[in-house]
Structure formats: structure tokens, C-alpha cells
Design a protein around this motif. Structure first.
Motif, short mmCIF file in Angstrom:
data_model
loop_
_atom_site.label_atom_id
_atom_site.label_comp_id
_atom_site.label_asym_id
_atom_site.label_seq_id
_atom_site.Cartn_x
_atom_site.Cartn_y
_atom_site.Cartn_z
N GLU A 139 0.59 1.05 -12.42
CA GLU A 139 0.53 2.21 -11.52
C GLU A 139 1.27 3.39 -12.12
OE1 GLU A 139 2.05 1.06 -7.72
OE2 GLU A 139 0.63 -0.59 -7.47
N TRP A 141 -2.50 4.34 -10.58
CA TRP A 141 -3.82 4.06 -11.08
C TRP A 141 -4.60 5.33 -11.39
CZ3 TRP A 141 -4.64 0.23 -6.48
CH2 TRP A 141 -3.97 -0.97 -6.77
N ARG A 175 -2.56 3.08 -5.69
CA ARG A 175 -1.53 2.06 -5.87
C ARG A 175 -1.78 0.91 -4.91
NH1 ARG A 175 1.71 2.03 -1.51
NH2 ARG A 175 2.07 3.96 -0.32
#
Length: 271
Positions: A139, A141, A175
């Protein structure tokens, strides 16, 4: 997008649609879309029967796997793996024109079929933990999904029988859900048998509680990714040889037997 918007807004379902342009808008807005009447009549009945036979075979041979709040003790929910090799009918799901149209539109081409598995919730079955499927990526993303699911409803998916539950719009957070978001408001993916539900890899979801006394709810989930990711199922070891032997060009690409740019043999595609 504010980080709390997706988990506090009143959850809703987008209307089912057979129009792929509208379906893609639904996915962009909600993270998922419902396509009705993709599998109907005798084909739906035969595919449902084939899945329940496979599940019964796993139970009889001690291969049964469970899922839910507690994998070790929740025996009401069953996971069936490598569905693609269990009956030729499941090839029709994995490589169905509607499914592949969404794969090409959402992920691009080539893409890979990561697995084809099934979840069956039984009476009293517990729910799964809220999650997103893109946990293989660090993350935050990327702004576009790296994978997607096509869920085939072989039984009616209802609020009562444990239909998959979504947090609409959560894909925009890029995320996974945090521990304190486990109880975020969700909406049940209510859809009649024969529908498919297409959802991208970032949207938060979970299997719901099956609160019925006698209903089972079966769904087959095709997981597809961009071609840079390893498949969850190792097709080269698990796939029945005849699936590859009679596969279409698109199917060979999705299974990794026909390659573009990656997975080459002496610089060319192996198939």
C-alpha cells in the motif's frame, strides 16, 4: 476521497445490468456490478449439481476445507478448490464471453486466471473477515485494480443465506480495511441464481452469515489478474490435461500456456 466516506455512507446495490458500459460505471462507482441471467435453464441446474457433487466428493474423501470466522471450527461453510478440473461445465464459466469481456475491459489483455474456486455456505454458517483481495500488493495501491472476481451465483444469493457483503466505494481508498473497520457498514449482494457479480480486487467484502435453517448458498469465483502476478492455483500441476488440449486461444492465455512478454520459452510463446 475522504478516508471515512466509503465506510460511513449508507450502503446500496447498483441496479443489475446486462450493458457492459453501465456495468463498468457501476464498478468504478461501487466496486462491483451484477449481471443477471448469464447462466439459465438446464445449464444452471447441471452446473449447480456438478458443484455439489464435487463438494460431496471432497467430504467423502476427507478433503473438505472450511472458511468463516474460525476456519478450524466452522464446518458449515465449505471451500472447493480447483473447480476448473472438476467438471467440463466449469470451463464454460471461467472462459465465458461475458466474463472475458469484463476481464479485457477492466484489466486489459493479456490477463491470467488465478483460480476458479467455490464457496458454499450452509445453515448457521459464520461470516468471513472483511477483506480486499489485493493484499498481495504493498500500500497505497495503484489507482486501477490489479485483479478482479467474477462470482457465479449457482443458488439465489440472499440477505438470509450468507450472500457476499460489500462496502460500496471502498475500492477508492486504495488500501485494505484496518482492524477498527471490521464492522464497517456492508450491503448483501442480493442476486438470483444464474447471475454473475463482477467485482474488482480493491473493494472490501466478506461472506455473510447464513441465518437460515436449511438453505445452502453456492457460488463459483473466478479470480483474474494482470499478467505480472503469479496465479493462486498452479495450473501446470493441477489442471486436467484435456482442459489445455481443447482450450481456446483466450483460455490458453488466461492459463499461462500462451504468453506475451512474460513466461516465454527461448523468446517465444510456448503455445
Amino acid at each position: 476521497m475522504n478516508a471515512t466516506v466509503a465506510v460511513t455512507a449508507a450502503p446500496v446495490l447498483p441496479p443489475p445490468t446486462r450493458d457492459i458500459a453501465q456495468g463498468l460505471r457501476n464498478i468504478a462507482d461501487f466496486g462491483f456490478t451484477i449481471v443477471p441471467d448469464v447462466l439459465t435453464g438446464d445449464a444452471l441446474t447441471a452446473t449447480r449439481d456438478a458443484l455439489y457433487r464435487a463438494a460431496a466428493s471432497d467430504r467423502a474423501r476427507g478433503r473438505e476445507q472450511h472458511f468463516g470466522l474460525d476456519y478450524a471450527h466452522d464446518s458449515s461453510n465449505q471451500r472447493v478448490w480447483n473447480v476448473l478440473s472438476r467438471d467440463p461445465l466449469f470451463e464454460d464459466l471461467a472462459f465465458h464471453p461475458v466474463a472475458i469481456a469484463y476481464v479485457k475491459a477492466l484489466l486489459g489483455w493479456p490477463a491470467l486466471l488465478g483460480n476458479l474456486s467455490a464457496n458454499i455456505t450452509g445453515p448457521g454458517g459464520g461470516e468471513m473477515v472483511l477483506h480486499a483481495d489485493q493484499i498481495f500488493m504493498p500500500e497505497p495501491w495503484a489507482a486501477d485494480p490489479q485483479g478482479m472476481n467474477v462470482a457465479w451465483c449457482l443458488d439465489d444469493f440472499t440477505e438470509a443465506n450468507g450472500a457476499t457483503r460489500f462496502v460500496p466505494g471502498s475500492h477508492k481508498l486504495n488500501r485494505a480495511p484496518r482492524a477498527d473497520e471490521a464492522d464497517a457498514p456492508t450491503v448483501a449482494m442480493v442476486a438470483p441464481a444464474g447471475s454473475i457479480v463482477v467485482f474488482e480486487s480493491r473493494v472490501w467484502h466478506k461472506t455473510g452469515f447464513n441465518r437460515t435453517a436449511s438453505e445452502h448458498r453456492a457460488g463459483v469465483f473466478g479470480w483474474y489478474t494482470k499478467p505480472i502476478y503469479r496465479a493462486q492455483e498452479n495450473w501446470f500441476l493441477s489442471l486436467r490435461p484435456e482442459v489445455r488440449q481443447f482450450a481456446s486461444d483466450d483460455a490458453l492465455v488466461l492459463l499461462g500456456y500462451r504468453a506475451e512478454g512474460l513466461g516465454l520459452v527461448h523468446g517465444i510463446s510456448p503455445a
